[in-house]
Write an enzyme that holds these catalytic residues in place. Sequence first.
Site, PDB file in Angstrom:
ATOM      1  N   ARG A  97      -2.284   9.511   8.409  1.00 25.40           N
ATOM      2  CA  ARG A  97      -1.307  10.595   8.089  1.00 25.40           C
ATOM      3  C   ARG A  97      -1.863  11.565   7.463  1.00 25.40           C
ATOM      4  O   ARG A  97      -3.117  11.441   6.828  1.00 25.40           O
ATOM      5  CB  ARG A  97      -0.163   9.933   7.083  1.00 25.40           C
ATOM      6  CG  ARG A  97       0.927   8.934   7.910  1.00 25.40           C
ATOM      7  CD  ARG A  97       1.742   8.569   6.785  1.00 25.40           C
ATOM      8  NE  ARG A  97       1.168   7.718   5.791  1.00 25.40           N
ATOM      9  CZ  ARG A  97       0.961   7.912   4.342  1.00 25.40           C
ATOM     10  NH1 ARG A  97       0.874   9.320   4.341  1.00 25.40           N
ATOM     11  NH2 ARG A  97       0.488   7.160   3.530  1.00 25.40           N
ATOM     12  N   TYR A 156      -0.841   9.950  15.947  1.00 23.86           N
ATOM     13  CA  TYR A 156      -0.997   9.145  15.104  1.00 23.86           C
ATOM     14  C   TYR A 156       0.419   8.528  14.449  1.00 23.86           C
ATOM     15  O   TYR A 156       1.101   9.322  14.016  1.00 23.86           O
ATOM     16  CB  TYR A 156      -1.753   9.319  13.996  1.00 23.86           C
ATOM     17  CG  TYR A 156      -1.821   8.422  12.921  1.00 23.86           C
ATOM     18  CD1 TYR A 156      -2.531   7.014  13.022  1.00 23.86           C
ATOM     19  CD2 TYR A 156      -0.949   8.381  11.580  1.00 23.86           C
ATOM     20  CE1 TYR A 156      -2.534   6.188  12.104  1.00 23.86           C
ATOM     21  CE2 TYR A 156      -0.846   7.399  10.818  1.00 23.86           C
ATOM     22  CZ  TYR A 156      -1.585   6.004  11.307  1.00 23.86           C
ATOM     23  OH  TYR A 156      -1.317   5.025  10.039  1.00 23.86           O
ATOM     24  N   GLY A 157       0.452   7.182  14.745  1.00 26.41           N
ATOM     25  CA  GLY A 157       1.855   6.761  14.323  1.00 26.41           C
ATOM     26  C   GLY A 157       2.664   7.371  13.189  1.00 26.41           C
ATOM     27  O   GLY A 157       3.859   7.755  13.099  1.00 26.41           O
ATOM     28  N   LYS A 197       8.386   7.306   8.852  1.00 29.85           N
ATOM     29  CA  LYS A 197       8.154   8.010   7.406  1.00 29.85           C
ATOM     30  C   LYS A 197       9.071   9.146   7.692  1.00 29.85           C
ATOM     31  O   LYS A 197       9.729   9.679   6.478  1.00 29.85           O
ATOM     32  CB  LYS A 197       6.903   8.430   7.217  1.00 29.85           C
ATOM     33  CG  LYS A 197       5.807   7.092   7.337  1.00 29.85           C
ATOM     34  CD  LYS A 197       6.043   6.003   6.362  1.00 29.85           C
ATOM     35  CE  LYS A 197       5.036   5.090   6.188  1.00 29.85           C
ATOM     36  NZ  LYS A 197       5.124   4.126   5.224  1.00 29.85           N
ATOM     37  N   HIS A 225      10.393   3.189   0.213  1.00 27.28           N
ATOM     38  CA  HIS A 225       8.984   2.582   0.934  1.00 27.28           C
ATOM     39  C   HIS A 225       9.101   1.150   0.370  1.00 27.28           C
ATOM     40  O   HIS A 225       7.921   0.933  -0.412  1.00 27.28           O
ATOM     41  CB  HIS A 225       7.824   3.754   0.523  1.00 27.28           C
ATOM     42  CG  HIS A 225       6.551   3.402   1.175  1.00 27.28           C
ATOM     43  ND1 HIS A 225       5.409   3.689   0.576  1.00 27.28           N
ATOM     44  CD2 HIS A 225       6.614   2.653   2.459  1.00 27.28           C
ATOM     45  CE1 HIS A 225       4.446   3.346   1.573  1.00 27.28           C
ATOM     46  NE2 HIS A 225       5.048   3.075   2.635  1.00 27.28           N
ATOM     47  N   SER A 258       0.642   2.762  -0.018  1.00 26.79           N
ATOM     48  CA  SER A 258       0.159   2.487   1.378  1.00 26.79           C
ATOM     49  C   SER A 258      -1.227   1.595   1.086  1.00 26.79           C
ATOM     50  O   SER A 258      -1.948   1.796   0.307  1.00 26.79           O
ATOM     51  CB  SER A 258      -0.328   3.618   2.106  1.00 26.79           C
ATOM     52  OG  SER A 258       0.745   4.368   2.436  1.00 26.79           O
ATOM     53  N   ALA A 259      -1.506   0.424   1.943  1.00 30.24           N
ATOM     54  CA  ALA A 259      -2.374  -0.514   2.241  1.00 30.24           C
ATOM     55  C   ALA A 259      -2.979  -1.083   0.908  1.00 30.24           C
ATOM     56  O   ALA A 259      -3.985  -1.188   0.587  1.00 30.24           O
ATOM     57  CB  ALA A 259      -3.678   0.371   2.534  1.00 30.24           C
ATOM     58  N   CYS A 260      -1.694  -1.458   0.276  1.00 28.02           N
ATOM     59  CA  CYS A 260      -1.877  -2.709  -1.104  1.00 28.02           C
ATOM     60  C   CYS A 260      -1.674  -3.856  -0.475  1.00 28.02           C
ATOM     61  O   CYS A 260      -1.514  -4.718  -1.422  1.00 28.02           O
ATOM     62  CB  CYS A 260      -1.062  -1.983  -1.921  1.00 28.02           C
ATOM     63  SG  CYS A 260      -1.657  -0.784  -3.198  1.00 28.02           S
ATOM     64  N   ASN A 306       1.153  -8.069   3.983  1.00 29.77           N
ATOM     65  CA  ASN A 306       0.902  -9.247   3.884  1.00 29.77           C
ATOM     66  C   ASN A 306       1.835  -9.942   2.783  1.00 29.77           C
ATOM     67  O   ASN A 306       2.084 -10.999   3.029  1.00 29.77           O
ATOM     68  CB  ASN A 306      -0.692  -9.509   2.911  1.00 29.77           C
ATOM     69  CG  ASN A 306      -1.658  -8.836   3.857  1.00 29.77           C
ATOM     70  OD1 ASN A 306      -1.423  -8.795   4.990  1.00 29.77           O
ATOM     71  ND2 ASN A 306      -2.977  -8.975   3.337  1.00 29.77           N
ATOM     72  N   ASP A 323       7.988  -2.504   5.206  1.00 27.31           N
ATOM     73  CA  ASP A 323       7.697  -0.953   5.135  1.00 27.31           C
ATOM     74  C   ASP A 323       8.883  -0.001   4.341  1.00 27.31           C
ATOM     75  O   ASP A 323       8.498   0.627   3.585  1.00 27.31           O
ATOM     76  CB  ASP A 323       7.104  -0.435   6.440  1.00 27.31           C
ATOM     77  CG  ASP A 323       6.296   1.148   5.811  1.00 27.31           C
ATOM     78  OD1 ASP A 323       5.724   0.906   4.842  1.00 27.31           O
ATOM     79  OD2 ASP A 323       6.363   1.934   6.631  1.00 27.31           O
ATOM     80  N   SER A 364      -7.005   1.153  11.541  1.00 28.20           N
ATOM     81  CA  SER A 364      -6.695   0.769  12.831  1.00 28.20           C
ATOM     82  C   SER A 364      -5.361  -0.070  12.623  1.00 28.20           C
ATOM     83  O   SER A 364      -5.139  -0.542  11.509  1.00 28.20           O
ATOM     84  CB  SER A 364      -7.555  -0.017  13.456  1.00 28.20           C
ATOM     85  OG  SER A 364      -8.011  -1.071  12.825  1.00 28.20           O
ATOM     86  N   ARG A 365      -4.535  -0.037  13.645  1.00 26.05           N
ATOM     87  CA  ARG A 365      -3.234  -0.521  13.512  1.00 26.05           C
ATOM     88  C   ARG A 365      -2.866  -1.587  14.474  1.00 26.05           C
ATOM     89  O   ARG A 365      -3.372  -1.484  15.755  1.00 26.05           O
ATOM     90  CB  ARG A 365      -2.138   0.696  13.349  1.00 26.05           C
ATOM     91  CG  ARG A 365      -2.374   1.613  12.109  1.00 26.05           C
ATOM     92  CD  ARG A 365      -1.584   1.110  11.134  1.00 26.05           C
ATOM     93  NE  ARG A 365      -1.969   1.983   9.966  1.00 26.05           N
ATOM     94  CZ  ARG A 365      -1.117   1.948   8.960  1.00 26.05           C
ATOM     95  NH1 ARG A 365       0.001   1.461   8.766  1.00 26.05           N
ATOM     96  NH2 ARG A 365      -1.577   2.819   7.812  1.00 26.05           N
ATOM     97  N   ARG A 386      -2.865  -0.901  -6.619  1.00 24.82           N
ATOM     98  CA  ARG A 386      -4.038  -1.623  -6.630  1.00 24.82           C
ATOM     99  C   ARG A 386      -4.813  -0.956  -7.837  1.00 24.82           C
ATOM    100  O   ARG A 386      -5.313   0.074  -7.962  1.00 24.82           O
ATOM    101  CB  ARG A 386      -4.742  -1.137  -5.107  1.00 24.82           C
ATOM    102  CG  ARG A 386      -6.164  -1.562  -5.046  1.00 24.82           C
ATOM    103  CD  ARG A 386      -6.819  -0.746  -3.730  1.00 24.82           C
ATOM    104  NE  ARG A 386      -5.917  -1.583  -2.539  1.00 24.82           N
ATOM    105  CZ  ARG A 386      -6.493  -2.626  -1.965  1.00 24.82           C
ATOM    106  NH1 ARG A 386      -7.764  -3.242  -2.547  1.00 24.82           N
ATOM    107  NH2 ARG A 386      -6.055  -3.129  -0.975  1.00 24.82           N
TER     108      ARG A 386
END
Length: 591
Positions: free
Chosen positions: A78, A206-207, A215, A235, A257-259, A263, A284, A375-376, A407
């Site tokens: 993004r 990009y997605g 988003k 979010h 994002s990415a925390c 998972n 998400d 990468s996704r 984080r």
Amino acid sequence: MNTAFAVPAIYHNAHVTRWVAEVAQLCRPDRIQWCDGSAAEKEALTAEAVSLGILIPLNQQKRPGCYYHRSNPNDVARVEQCTFICTPTPDEAGPTNNWADPAEMSTKLNALLAGAMQGRTLYVVPFLMGPPGSPLARVGVELTDSIYVVLSMGIMTRMGCVALEQLGDSERFTRGIHSMLDVNPERRYIAHFPNENLLISVGSNYGGNVLLGKKCMALRLASHWGRDEGWLAEHMLILGVESPTGDKTFIAGAFPSACGKTNFAMLNPPARFAGWKVWTVGDDIAWMKPGADGRLYAINPETGYFGVVPGTNYKSNPNAMECMRKDTIFTNVALTPDGDVWWEGKDEPPPAECLDWRGQRWTPDSKEKAAHPNSRFCAPMTNNPMLAPEVNDPAGVPISAIIFGGRRTNTMPLVYQAFNWVHGVYVGATIGSETTAAAVGAVGQVRRDPMAMLPFCGYNMGDYFRHWLQMRRVIKSPPRIFHVNWFRKDAAGKFLWPGYSENMRVLKWIVDRCRGEANANEALLGWVPSAQDFDLDGLDGFNAERLEQAQSTDVEEWRREVLQQDELFIKLYSHLPKEIIFQRELLIARL
Ligand code: OXD
Ligand code: MN
């Protein structure tokens, strides 16, 4: 209109067809393809994408229905600096968004779009965000010149006839226009026009920039709708915890994002929790509205996962690994000689050689990473073994707790519970997280990311806090609010908490608190578990002493934390609700 532009019967909504004709006149595509979301259409589009080299089929024995895509190397995340909120005044967008004058931006984008689809196909992609028939569900139509977008939208949304049926003859749908142009960062704009219910994205494929339901619509535009109509577009992941006796508790969670949000949304309870299950509703985005019973109900507007791949393995996220076994599009991971994919952190050791995300030969001696850190995988939620059966329920699921997290290497304890809703809003408003590769920019710095919505709130963040505070009046039984941090380190730089599936222990305390079944001690930051309330059984190397360390509050670190909050508060000053300032004062007094 020539015959290639003939409109299929399912497109009986004149508002849609008229608008498509207008956009086609501007962009001048060679063809228009009106998508219906059928399996045959997906097959034909996939074959076309393969013949054009946009998708590479993976080893179909190993990964049936899976394909590989490489993006332009300049287009891997993004881009917040290219993302604009085009409200009538800059004040409405607020100081945390890039603002642009709607008329000026419109003129600029129309010039870029003029003739942009010559030699290309314009795909008409109707999509539904939310379960069919849900009062919260919304329809969008994306016009795009990217097959990759069409196929990804087919995974991430309820795409095709189902959306047109939900729309009927209404003119209430989000209009999204996307053209890759020449995928040039100089001509990259992701523009939101809340007053026109319009999105225009150009120059990227990009997605996060181009799957406009995600988003752009489900957060930036929907945050406006939520404010105006009395609900929340967040979010957030949504999960359900089922006890051995079958009681289910639903929880929403906001993490920058990415925390490890995906998972956490797919957590597999460890052996200690035999009989417990965690169900995924969403990973998400959550749309949450008060129900007639005074509780907050949430739906996941999406139908797929667009998750970060590196670091995903059978330990960190076995359910995501299962999701990726079939019908998945991988972007920017590494390609192995046997037609499979590999990434840093996968269970298997690196292949002796492969092609990296740029398509260059890679060996374990290479200096660069084989897979791009952002990468996704894009996989349908129906691949998830723990998909919550309630995911298609138009009424949504009742939310008992909201978890905020970030984080943080220091300062933030493993878990605490806010004293009440207003305090919880302050806790959410002040979350900070160390930056990662999900967005372009420096990695590893603490960035304030209120409610994990900094890049996604489509209006003034101060007004957004006020909206959260006001929601208390319409939610008679509000969810309890918690803060967690899986990432705190000890003096030796080692993670204090084992994380991953062991996060179930934190979740269990949260569930017990919501059900009135666990004690807590009043502490500086909020309510915290004592060692007796927190299940430490069978945790190798983590004992009551380690828990105390993970839970400790260092007053010096907190002084710094409170001072750092000022940066955001000063920025938002003219719109900042006084309750937020009072909560900060109370915290300072407790410190
Ligand atoms: C995402 C993000 O891709 O939050 O979900 O960046
Ligand atoms: Mn996200």
